[in-house]
Scaffold this motif. Structure first.
Motif, PDB file in Angstrom:
ATOM      1  N   PRO A 134     -14.234   2.667  -8.033  1.00 50.68           N
ATOM      2  CA  PRO A 134     -14.721   1.286  -8.205  1.00 50.68           C
ATOM      3  C   PRO A 134     -13.902   0.265  -7.422  1.00 50.68           C
ATOM      4  N   VAL A 135     -12.577   0.445  -7.392  1.00 52.73           N
ATOM      5  CA  VAL A 135     -11.726  -0.486  -6.651  1.00 52.73           C
ATOM      6  C   VAL A 135     -11.952  -0.325  -5.145  1.00 52.73           C
ATOM      7  N   LEU A 136     -12.118   0.899  -4.689  1.00 50.34           N
ATOM      8  CA  LEU A 136     -12.394   1.136  -3.275  1.00 50.34           C
ATOM      9  C   LEU A 136     -13.715   0.512  -2.854  1.00 50.34           C
ATOM     10  N   ALA A 137     -14.727   0.604  -3.720  1.00 47.37           N
ATOM     11  CA  ALA A 137     -16.024   0.008  -3.407  1.00 47.37           C
ATOM     12  C   ALA A 137     -15.916  -1.509  -3.294  1.00 47.37           C
ATOM     13  N   ASP A 138     -15.201  -2.132  -4.229  1.00 43.10           N
ATOM     14  CA  ASP A 138     -15.032  -3.585  -4.180  1.00 43.10           C
ATOM     15  C   ASP A 138     -14.173  -4.011  -2.992  1.00 43.10           C
ATOM     16  N   THR A 139     -13.179  -3.194  -2.652  1.00 36.89           N
ATOM     17  CA  THR A 139     -12.341  -3.489  -1.488  1.00 36.89           C
ATOM     18  C   THR A 139     -13.161  -3.437  -0.208  1.00 36.89           C
ATOM     19  N   LEU A 140     -14.037  -2.458  -0.101  1.00 33.47           N
ATOM     20  CA  LEU A 140     -14.885  -2.346   1.081  1.00 33.47           C
ATOM     21  C   LEU A 140     -15.799  -3.556   1.203  1.00 33.47           C
ATOM     22  N   THR A 141     -16.383  -3.983   0.097  1.00 32.45           N
ATOM     23  CA  THR A 141     -17.250  -5.162   0.124  1.00 32.45           C
ATOM     24  C   THR A 141     -16.467  -6.394   0.578  1.00 32.45           C
ATOM     25  N   TYR A 142     -15.255  -6.540   0.071  1.00 31.30           N
ATOM     26  CA  TYR A 142     -14.398  -7.666   0.469  1.00 31.30           C
ATOM     27  C   TYR A 142     -14.134  -7.638   1.977  1.00 31.30           C
ATOM     28  N   LEU A 143     -13.820  -6.468   2.510  1.00 30.77           N
ATOM     29  CA  LEU A 143     -13.514  -6.351   3.930  1.00 30.77           C
ATOM     30  C   LEU A 143     -14.726  -6.664   4.800  1.00 30.77           C
ATOM     31  N   LEU A 144     -15.887  -6.159   4.411  1.00 33.44           N
ATOM     32  CA  LEU A 144     -17.080  -6.377   5.218  1.00 33.44           C
ATOM     33  C   LEU A 144     -17.509  -7.838   5.206  1.00 33.44           C
ATOM     34  N   ASN A 145     -17.214  -8.539   4.127  1.00 30.91           N
ATOM     35  CA  ASN A 145     -17.529  -9.965   4.080  1.00 30.91           C
ATOM     36  C   ASN A 145     -16.684 -10.774   5.062  1.00 30.91           C
ATOM     37  N   LEU A 146     -15.523 -10.257   5.423  1.00 32.08           N
ATOM     38  CA  LEU A 146     -14.678 -10.947   6.396  1.00 32.08           C
ATOM     39  C   LEU A 146     -15.323 -11.013   7.774  1.00 32.08           C
ATOM     40  N   LEU A 147     -16.266 -10.121   8.041  1.00 28.19           N
ATOM     41  CA  LEU A 147     -16.915 -10.094   9.354  1.00 28.19           C
ATOM     42  C   LEU A 147     -17.727 -11.353   9.614  1.00 28.19           C
ATOM     43  N   ASP A 148     -18.061 -12.091   8.586  1.00 24.71           N
ATOM     44  CA  ASP A 148     -18.813 -13.335   8.752  1.00 24.71           C
ATOM     45  C   ASP A 148     -17.905 -14.525   9.041  1.00 24.71           C
ATOM     46  N   SER A 149     -16.597 -14.303   9.035  1.00 26.79           N
ATOM     47  CA  SER A 149     -15.655 -15.407   9.235  1.00 26.79           C
ATOM     48  C   SER A 149     -15.722 -15.924  10.663  1.00 26.79           C
ATOM     49  N   ALA A 150     -15.720 -17.253  10.786  1.00 30.29           N
ATOM     50  CA  ALA A 150     -15.724 -17.886  12.109  1.00 30.29           C
ATOM     51  C   ALA A 150     -14.354 -18.454  12.461  1.00 30.29           C
ATOM     52  N   GLU A 151     -13.358 -18.220  11.608  1.00 30.23           N
ATOM     53  CA  GLU A 151     -12.034 -18.794  11.821  1.00 30.23           C
ATOM     54  C   GLU A 151     -11.199 -18.007  12.827  1.00 30.23           C
ATOM     55  N   HIS A 152     -11.559 -16.749  13.060  1.00 31.20           N
ATOM     56  CA  HIS A 152     -10.753 -15.897  13.936  1.00 31.20           C
ATOM     57  C   HIS A 152     -11.665 -15.169  14.922  1.00 31.20           C
ATOM     58  N   PRO A 153     -11.149 -14.815  16.112  1.00 30.16           N
ATOM     59  CA  PRO A 153     -11.927 -14.013  17.063  1.00 30.16           C
ATOM     60  C   PRO A 153     -12.321 -12.679  16.436  1.00 30.16           C
ATOM     61  N   PHE A 154     -13.426 -12.132  16.902  1.00 36.14           N
ATOM     62  CA  PHE A 154     -13.901 -10.876  16.320  1.00 36.14           C
ATOM     63  C   PHE A 154     -12.880  -9.761  16.493  1.00 36.14           C
ATOM     64  N   VAL A 156      -9.707  -9.899  16.225  1.00 36.51           N
ATOM     65  CA  VAL A 156      -8.709 -10.001  15.165  1.00 36.51           C
ATOM     66  C   VAL A 156      -9.274  -9.477  13.846  1.00 36.51           C
ATOM     67  N   ILE A 157     -10.509  -9.880  13.546  1.00 37.44           N
ATOM     68  CA  ILE A 157     -11.154  -9.410  12.313  1.00 37.44           C
ATOM     69  C   ILE A 157     -11.336  -7.902  12.373  1.00 37.44           C
ATOM     70  N   HIS A 158     -11.807  -7.419  13.516  1.00 35.91           N
ATOM     71  CA  HIS A 158     -12.057  -5.985  13.667  1.00 35.91           C
ATOM     72  C   HIS A 158     -10.783  -5.182  13.470  1.00 35.91           C
ATOM     73  N   ASP A 159      -9.678  -5.645  14.034  1.00 37.09           N
ATOM     74  CA  ASP A 159      -8.419  -4.922  13.929  1.00 37.09           C
ATOM     75  C   ASP A 159      -8.006  -4.741  12.468  1.00 37.09           C
ATOM     76  N   PHE A 160      -8.203  -5.777  11.661  1.00 25.60           N
ATOM     77  CA  PHE A 160      -7.831  -5.718  10.244  1.00 25.60           C
ATOM     78  C   PHE A 160      -8.771  -4.788   9.476  1.00 25.60           C
ATOM     79  N   VAL A 161     -10.069  -4.992   9.632  1.00 27.08           N
ATOM     80  CA  VAL A 161     -11.044  -4.177   8.910  1.00 27.08           C
ATOM     81  C   VAL A 161     -10.972  -2.723   9.368  1.00 27.08           C
ATOM     82  N   PHE A 162     -10.732  -2.513  10.646  1.00 21.21           N
ATOM     83  CA  PHE A 162     -10.603  -1.178  11.220  1.00 21.21           C
ATOM     84  C   PHE A 162      -9.519  -0.377  10.496  1.00 21.21           C
ATOM     85  N   ASP A 163      -8.338  -0.970  10.347  1.00 19.24           N
ATOM     86  CA  ASP A 163      -7.226  -0.275   9.697  1.00 19.24           C
ATOM     87  C   ASP A 163      -7.480  -0.081   8.208  1.00 19.24           C
ATOM     88  N   ARG A 164      -7.959  -1.114   7.538  1.00 13.99           N
ATOM     89  CA  ARG A 164      -8.096  -1.031   6.081  1.00 13.99           C
ATOM     90  C   ARG A 164      -9.245  -0.116   5.649  1.00 13.99           C
TER      91      ARG A 164
END
Length: 409
Positions: A134-154, A156-164
């Motif tokens: 359950p925690v892994l599922a919620d963590t994944l949802t949190y990470l994928l929502n970061l892809l909609d962020s316009a505050e950072h270049p893609f 930078v976002i990709h590097d973080f989500v890629f590792d996590r």
């Protein structure tokens, strides 16, 4: 994420032991009975294993015994274990997304996400360091929502989500969980890498763009391999997992443009392990036809098939090869023009599925000149000897037959 490939927003809930157990029980009730008793055998997790294809049956290992208990049952209620978070705060090893109020030495349970560890085994891990499903599922949802962020270049976002997301796959493999929820999570992670495959190609300003593309493709193939093994472990003669045909088709489409084997197995051998129900699906028939059109040089049917049948995710994989096919079409028209008659750019735009303005730029990029007749129609004089591939590589052009997805891309 919905079936079109778009990530759906969902705020991560507060993490606590009680909420994790409650979430787990809710998921157990919603899981179909056919998945509930399936668990792969206990196997050791090795260096850089990620998910390590231990979720199902492989050719070398033979049939698995689904009666074996899982190796670990994680108890960590947070996206990042408290010990790791405290250590990374001391070392100031916090990604920009994990910093509380921008402080590089301070984070919180709602921001910090467990990093991927290259060298780890199940013997070295405490259950308090492993996140339950359950925690892994919620963590994944949190990470994928970061892809909609316009505050950072893609990038930078990709590097973080890629590792996590690698860390998520690692926690899943150590617990040897196999059910429909895990399959859905792997599908979401495959979608992340497929969409990144498209978006990273726009990061031409980055010196590391080619390296990022290579690493992303490497993890895409690894995640796909594990997803296919999950499919096989839950295989039924008459029932396929949701969207399984589309995800299986990615393996075929990854063979476009080269004779390499992206997962170390030829297509002819790979097809022997694919259920007949999937082989007959429209998604797989489309992928096989497209590969055939590409290899025989049938540029017209290749481009028209994409416009008519490709899904959003399939297009993200196919897109790098569209200009290669367009270049083949342009070369054939230039060299095969009848009696030196100029070829109307309006006709060429329709054939190449491009805008007329883009066609002129495309011709010029390949060393071909265009002209205008007395009526103002733009033409391509044929039999030009200056045709050559652009030294800087292919520029990205719109695909007129795929406008329904351009807003999402």
């Amino acid at each position: 994420m919905d079936t079109s490939g778009r990530f759906q927003r969902r705020n991560p809930p507060p993490y606590s032991s009680s909420s994790s157990s409650s979430s787990s029980s809710n998921r157990s009730r919603s899981t179909p009975a056919k998945w509930s008793s399936l668990a792969p055998p206990t196997r050791k997790s090795g260096p850089d294993s990620d998910d390590a294809t231990r979720h199902g049956r492989t050719g070398k290992e033979g049939p698995i015994d689904l009666s074996d208990p899982p190796a670990i049952v994680g108890t960590c209620p947070f996206m990042c274990p408290e010990v790791e978070r405290a250590q990374r705060e001391r070392l100031r090893d916090l990604a920009v997304f994990e910093r509380l109020h921008g402080n590089p030495a301070l984070s919180s349970p709602s921001l910090a996400v467990k990093k991927f560890c290259r060298t780890i085994t199940t013997k070295q891990v405490h259950t308090s360091d492993v996140r339950p499903l359950p925690v892994l599922a919620d963590t994944l949802t949190y990470l994928l929502n970061l892809l909609d962020s316009a505050e950072h270049p893609f990038e930078v976002i990709h590097d973080f989500v890629f590792d996590r997301t690698r860390s998520i796959r690692q926690d899943l493999s150590m617990q040897n969980v196999v059910n429909d929820q895990v399959i859905h999570m792997y599908q979401e992670m495959v979608k992340f890498h497929v969409i990144s495959h498209y978006k990273l190609r726009s990061c031409s300003s980055s010196r590391d763009a080619s390296s990022l593309l290579y690493l992303n493709m490497e993890q895409l193939t690894k995640t796909l391999t594990s997803l296919f093994n999950l499919y096989d472990a839950n295989q039924s003669s008459n029932i396929a997992c949701g969207n399984e045909a589309e995800f299986r088709s990615f393996y075929v489409l990854l063979h476009l443009g080269s004779n390499s084997q992206p997962m170390g197995e030829s297509l002819s051998l790979w097809f022997r392990h694919v259920p007949s129900l999937i082989i007959r699906s429209k998604e797989m028939c489309f992928a096989r036809e497209l590969l055939r059109f590409f290899r025989i040089g049938n540029y017209k049917r290749f481009l028209y098939a994409i416009a008519a049948e490709a899904s959003y995710l399939q297009y993200c994989i196919i897109e790098p090869y569209i200009n290669e096919v367009r270049a083949l079409a342009l070369s054939c028209i230039n060299n095969g023009g009848y009696k030196l008659h100029p070829y109307p750019l309006a006709h060429l735009a329709k054939l190449l599925m491009m805008e007329v303005s883009d066609v002129e730029s495309f011709c010029n990029a390949y060393g071909l000149e265009t002209c205008t007749d007395e009526q103002g129609n733009k033409l391509l004089p044929t039999k030009q000897t200056t045709f050559s591939r652009p030294k800087g590589g292919f520029q990205r052009y719109s695909f007129r037959g795929f406008k329904r997805f351009e807003r999402e891309l």
